[in-house]
Scaffold this active site. Structure first.
Site, PDB file in Angstrom:
ATOM      1  N   LYS A   1       0.817  -1.207   0.000  1.00  0.00           N
ATOM      2  CA  LYS A   1       0.000   0.000   0.000  1.00  0.00           C
ATOM      3  C   LYS A   1       0.856   1.264   0.000  1.00  0.00           C
ATOM      4  O   LYS A   1       0.657   2.167  -0.826  1.00  0.00           O
ATOM      5  CB  LYS A   1      -0.826  -0.045   1.286  1.00  0.00           C
ATOM      6  CG  LYS A   1      -1.884   0.940   1.444  1.00  0.00           C
ATOM      7  CD  LYS A   1      -2.797   0.476   2.577  1.00  0.00           C
ATOM      8  CE  LYS A   1      -2.039   0.180   3.863  1.00  0.00           C
ATOM      9  NZ  LYS A   1      -1.971   1.346   4.746  1.00  0.00           N
ATOM     10  N   THR A   2       1.830   1.300   0.890  1.00  0.00           N
ATOM     11  CA  THR A   2       2.695   2.466   0.989  1.00  0.00           C
ATOM     12  C   THR A   2       3.479   2.679  -0.300  1.00  0.00           C
ATOM     13  O   THR A   2       3.656   3.801  -0.758  1.00  0.00           O
ATOM     14  CB  THR A   2       3.663   2.304   2.168  1.00  0.00           C
ATOM     15  OG1 THR A   2       2.908   1.937   3.307  1.00  0.00           O
ATOM     16  CG2 THR A   2       4.399   3.590   2.433  1.00  0.00           C
TER      17      THR A   2
ATOM     18  N   ASP B   1      -4.545   7.848   2.552  1.00  0.00           N
ATOM     19  CA  ASP B   1      -4.151   6.551   3.077  1.00  0.00           C
ATOM     20  C   ASP B   1      -5.158   6.126   4.145  1.00  0.00           C
ATOM     21  O   ASP B   1      -5.816   6.972   4.743  1.00  0.00           O
ATOM     22  CB  ASP B   1      -2.750   6.710   3.692  1.00  0.00           C
ATOM     23  CG  ASP B   1      -2.116   5.368   3.964  1.00  0.00           C
ATOM     24  OD1 ASP B   1      -2.636   4.351   3.482  1.00  0.00           O
ATOM     25  OD2 ASP B   1      -1.084   5.345   4.659  1.00  0.00           O
ATOM     26  N   GLU B   2      -5.264   4.844   4.401  1.00  0.00           N
ATOM     27  CA  GLU B   2      -6.127   4.332   5.480  1.00  0.00           C
ATOM     28  C   GLU B   2      -7.546   4.892   5.374  1.00  0.00           C
ATOM     29  O   GLU B   2      -8.128   5.324   6.359  1.00  0.00           O
ATOM     30  CB  GLU B   2      -5.548   4.692   6.865  1.00  0.00           C
ATOM     31  CG  GLU B   2      -4.076   4.404   7.035  1.00  0.00           C
ATOM     32  CD  GLU B   2      -3.795   2.957   7.427  1.00  0.00           C
ATOM     33  OE1 GLU B   2      -4.704   2.112   7.289  1.00  0.00           O
ATOM     34  OE2 GLU B   2      -2.661   2.695   7.850  1.00  0.00           O
TER      35      GLU B   2
ATOM     36  N   GLN C   1      -9.197  -3.676   7.934  1.00  0.00           N
ATOM     37  CA  GLN C   1      -8.318  -3.070   8.926  1.00  0.00           C
ATOM     38  C   GLN C   1      -8.923  -1.809   9.539  1.00  0.00           C
ATOM     39  O   GLN C   1      -8.212  -0.971  10.089  1.00  0.00           O
ATOM     40  CB  GLN C   1      -6.961  -2.750   8.305  1.00  0.00           C
ATOM     41  CG  GLN C   1      -6.200  -3.988   7.878  1.00  0.00           C
ATOM     42  CD  GLN C   1      -4.803  -3.677   7.442  1.00  0.00           C
ATOM     43  OE1 GLN C   1      -3.989  -3.189   8.210  1.00  0.00           O
ATOM     44  NE2 GLN C   1      -4.511  -3.931   6.173  1.00  0.00           N
TER      45      GLN C   1
ATOM     46  N   ARG D   1       0.667  -8.076  11.266  1.00  0.00           N
ATOM     47  CA  ARG D   1       1.901  -7.304  11.462  1.00  0.00           C
ATOM     48  C   ARG D   1       3.125  -8.200  11.377  1.00  0.00           C
ATOM     49  O   ARG D   1       4.250  -7.727  11.279  1.00  0.00           O
ATOM     50  CB  ARG D   1       1.931  -6.590  12.845  1.00  0.00           C
ATOM     51  CG  ARG D   1       0.838  -5.578  13.126  1.00  0.00           C
ATOM     52  CD  ARG D   1       0.717  -4.562  12.056  1.00  0.00           C
ATOM     53  NE  ARG D   1      -0.322  -4.944  11.115  1.00  0.00           N
ATOM     54  CZ  ARG D   1      -0.437  -4.442   9.903  1.00  0.00           C
ATOM     55  NH1 ARG D   1       0.408  -3.527   9.496  1.00  0.00           N
ATOM     56  NH2 ARG D   1      -1.388  -4.838   9.087  1.00  0.00           N
TER      57      ARG D   1
END
Length: 768
Positions: free
Chosen positions: A37-38, A225-226, A256, A603
């Site tokens: 994603k980043t 983002d998010e 998430q 994670r």
DNA sequence: GCGTTTTTCCTTTTT
DNA sequence: GGAAAAACGC
């Protein structure tokens, strides 16, 4: 295409590449955990600048934490060719709004020096409001009121408060009055809370055309983002920041979404396609982070949620080790088991990063103790962060007062720190005077200091304080940040106070002040002013302090979002703790807990440990003797899970000694009988299937343990934990049941009336 | 008004 | 088990 760009696209898979280069309108990227994603966001920014010739400062990217923004910024700058004009803007919603508001505060009736109230300030203000309205704490606790108000603020425009806010609430009218008074108080202090930053920025953009137009002109390309964690206010902000034809790229993963309590609205991502016309939706489903087994375990858990879009995460990574489930006897044993695993893995000499993730901050304690004892270096995020320490908050409160004289909370905090003879009596008089004359607290202080009628004893300290503040206020703008802080700490007598105390604590406080001055030095080097310093201190988040070089990090699951570690321990996996007891009542909350579990599990890069303890010391009135393993454990397929029994130790009897439960006669201790625990049997079955698990109790050990589960009891039996209905007080939970003669006294917590003591025979209680 | 001792209450999660 | 409020004594 120039060779350079081929380079930076070469590292991407076809889906990522498509998301990076698509420019035909609004784009939603559904990016599973660990799917890059980043990378998509950073590469897209670089692509826009390097390939599409976009001016960097026409790009705005909004992330969740300052740390994430900073990191992305660095990655982008590293990839960009030299000689461009300006930088892309990367920031969080809150800092973005803060900057916007500082520039245009006057339009909304604030000055640009407004203060930002943190949650401590908020609950103090709220406490005052409730007192003024004569609402006792037994009915509404200040912090509870704050969270109710905050949720309302995050889902309504300011001009909707009177109608839309709390509309689903039984006590809507009461809450509206509380909110109005609270708002009035903040405004009178020229202060905003976190929610006001969003709320006011939205008002600014919606109602001031020239501000909005200028901003839209500046923001031709917006990346978020998010997106799954945005709330209604942020959604409305997004709509104001861009305009058709949108170049809007939202990246998120509905699995998430973990900030529902803060108003995050899953609908934002689930209904994105309806909100923006001609939207393109792309999915990133290849995971690059975790092993196959970790991914399978995590996917099986989150699959149990109903409110989600179907997607299949896959990976080319190794199958990896089995996910391990550590079953311990107590919280201490759990911490020791985790410590042992870390030591064993470290002995293998690898440079692994470890994380211990928990649901609530208080769980960190045993881990800290064990890690200290075993010389395992660790970093802890959250809990008492640097800025939350008393001495740091004091100095910051001085700065806040200097910048914004209206900041009553700051003034209240420091007017008598160090002690200068201004006590509660004087403060009461000051507050009354301020309220009567419609002055701010500071104006009232000034008035008293000048008042010749006043006795010298009350007047002199005030006059001295006013003089000191005025002098500092004059010097502040022209002095360098660090030097000013240092001289201020000296002149307000703070250093002297700590030196005179001369205790180990006061010395460490002095050390903290030195650290603050050092930090100020660094920021000064980056050209930051006192104002920037204050904003930084208010808007910093826990994960902003995460140092990826640290080998063992302890933090809450919420703070872990967006981070990754070689080895992850997800601890405290017990019914009532995770999922949290407050979330058991309603399905949407349980789903959120499950997503939180998914976030935690994903994670992990190489190893994942899930851990639970049969007994845990707790002060929660909902706590109930023996714990059951979290339902999330039973959702993991047996083929990827291995249970390790961290045997019964000699400590079990001490683990079973909550001060609260000790008061309850042995006979009345009953396991919780509510229907939330409907999966007891499946849980036991699950543990037996895996071998290990909870062995049958026998022999001497059984004597030390609470009585085995029995029937909930007849209609006249109300063991602690029972949920009840009362004709006047409504719903409640039994905290305590005391037999006295043939009467039973019940101590009950009612959700709307607080604690009450009732005699069972006369109470007309009904179980629910 | 200040400093020390006693009592209370607590624990979701965060910008 | 510990911080913050309340109570107490000076």
């Amino acid at each position: 295409m120039p060779a350079e760009s081929m380079d930076f696209l070469a590292g991407l898979n076809p889906q990522q590449r498509e998301a990076v280069t698509f420019t035909g309108g609004p784009l939603l990227v559904l990016a599973g955990a660990g799917s890059g994603k980043t990378r998509v966001i950073t590469h897209r920014i670089v692509y826009l600048i390097a390939e599409m010739g976009v001016r960097p400062d026409h790009i705005l990217a909004v992330t969740f934490t300052n740390k994430a923004a900073e990191e992305m910024c660095q990655r982008v700058l590293a990839m960009l060719p030299e000689g461009r004009s300006g930088n892309p803007r990367l920031s969080t919603f809150h800092s973005l709004c803060n900057r916007l508001l500082r520039r245009h505060a006057a339009r909304l009736g604030y000055t640009s020096d407004f203060s930002i109230y943190d949650s401590d300030d908020q609950s103090k203000v709220m406490k005052g409001c409730l007192q003024e309205m004569s609402i006792p704490e037994s009915i509404l606790l200040p912090r509870k009121a704050c969270s109710i108000v905050s949720r309302a603020k995050n889902s309504s425009r300011r001009n909707e408060f009177a109608t839309r806010a709390f509309r689903d609430h039984r006590d809507a009218d009461l809450y509206r009055r509380v909110l109005a008074l609270y708002d009035q108080k903040l405004r009178a202090s020229n202060a905003m809370d976190f929610d006001d930053l969003l709320l006011n920025a939205l008002e600014l953009l919606e109602e001031h055309d020239e501000v909005r137009l200028r901003h839209q002109e500046q923001t031709r390309h917006l990346l978020i983002d998010e997106y799954q964690d945005t709330n209604r206010l942020q959604y409305l902000l997004v709509k104001q920041l861009t305009q058709p034809p949108y170049d809007l790229c939202a990246v998120g993963d509905e699995d998430q979404s973990i900030y529902r309590f803060r108003g995050a609205h899953l609908g934002n991502i689930l209904e994105f396609e309806k909100d923006f016309p001609n939207v393109r939706v792309m999915k990133l489903e290849q995971n690059y982070r975790s092993t196959q087994r970790i991914l399978e375990a995590a996917s099986s858990v989150v699959r149990n949620n109903r409110e989600r879009k179907e997607k299949t995460l896959w990976t080319r990574n190794d199958p990896g080790d089995l996910v391990r489930c550590l079953a311990s006897n107590s919280g201490i044993d759990e911490a020791e088991a985790v410590g042992k695993v870390i030591l064993a893995l470290k002995r293998d000499g690898l440079d692994d990063t470890f994380a211990v993730l928990y649901r609530t901050n208080f769980q960190s304690r045993y881990f800290e103790e064990v890690f200290k004892r075993n010389a395992i270096p660790y970093t802890i995020l959250g809990g008492l962060s640097f800025y939350a320490r008393a001495e740091i908050k004091d100095l910051i409160a001085y700065l806040r007062l200097l910048r914004n004289p209206g900041d009553s909370m700051a003034l209240d905090r420091i007017i008598n720190v160090p002690a200068r003879g201004i006590g509660e009596t004087t403060m009461d008089r000051l507050r009354t005077h301020a309220a009567e004359q419609g002055l701010s607290l500071w104006e009232s202080v000034e008035a008293f200091a000048r008042d010749p009628e006043l006795s010298n004893r009350a007047c002199c300290p005030l006059a001295g304080f006013v003089h000191l503040v005025q002098q500092l206020r004059m010097e502040m703008p022209s002095s360098p940040l660090a030097a000013f802080l240092e001289s201020m700490a000296e002149r307000i007598g703070y250093v002297k106070m700590l030196e005179e105390e001369n205790s180990p604590e006061s010395l460490s406080r002095l050390g903290n002040i030195e650290e603050l001055v050092r930090a100020a030095h660094e920021w000064e080097g980056q050209g930051l002013s006192v104002s920037d310093f204050l904003d930084q201190a208010s808007l910093a988040s826990d994960s902003d302090n995460y140092d990826s070089k640290s080998h063992v990090t302890l933090m809450t699951l919420h703070s872990a979002k967006g981070l990754e570690f070689d080895v992850v321990f997800l601890v405290g996996m017990e019914e009532g703790l995770f999922p949290h007891g407050q979330s058991l009542q309603n399905h949407a909350d349980i789903e959120e807990e499950r997503r939180l579990c998914y976030v935690g599990m994903t994670r992990a890069r190489r190893r994942l440990y899930l851990s639970w303890a049969r007994f845990r010391r707790t002060f929660d009135p909902f706590a109930l003797g023996e714990n059951l393993p979290s339902r999330f454990l039973s959702e993991i397929p047996a083929t990827v899970l291995e249970t390790i029994e961290n045997g019964y130790s000699s400590r079990e009897s001490s683990a079973w000694s909550s001060p609260f439960q000790a008061e309850v006669p042995q006979k009345e201790r009953k396991p919780y009988a509510g229907k939330s625990y409907d999966s007891v049997d499946s849980m036991k079955e699950f543990l037996r299937r895996r071998g290990g698990g909870a062995p049958a109790r026998s022999g001497s050990r059984a004597a030390a343990l609470p009585p085995p589960p029995t029937d909930p009891g007849g209609p006249n039996d109300f063991p602690p934990g029972t949920r009840v209905q009362h004709p006047q007080f409504g719903e409640g939970v039994i905290l305590q049941a005391l037999k006295e003669g043939d009467e039973t006294k019940l101590n009950i917590h009612f959700s709307n009336f607080g604690r009450k003591k009732l005699i069972q025979r006369y109470s007309n209680l009904v179980k629910i």
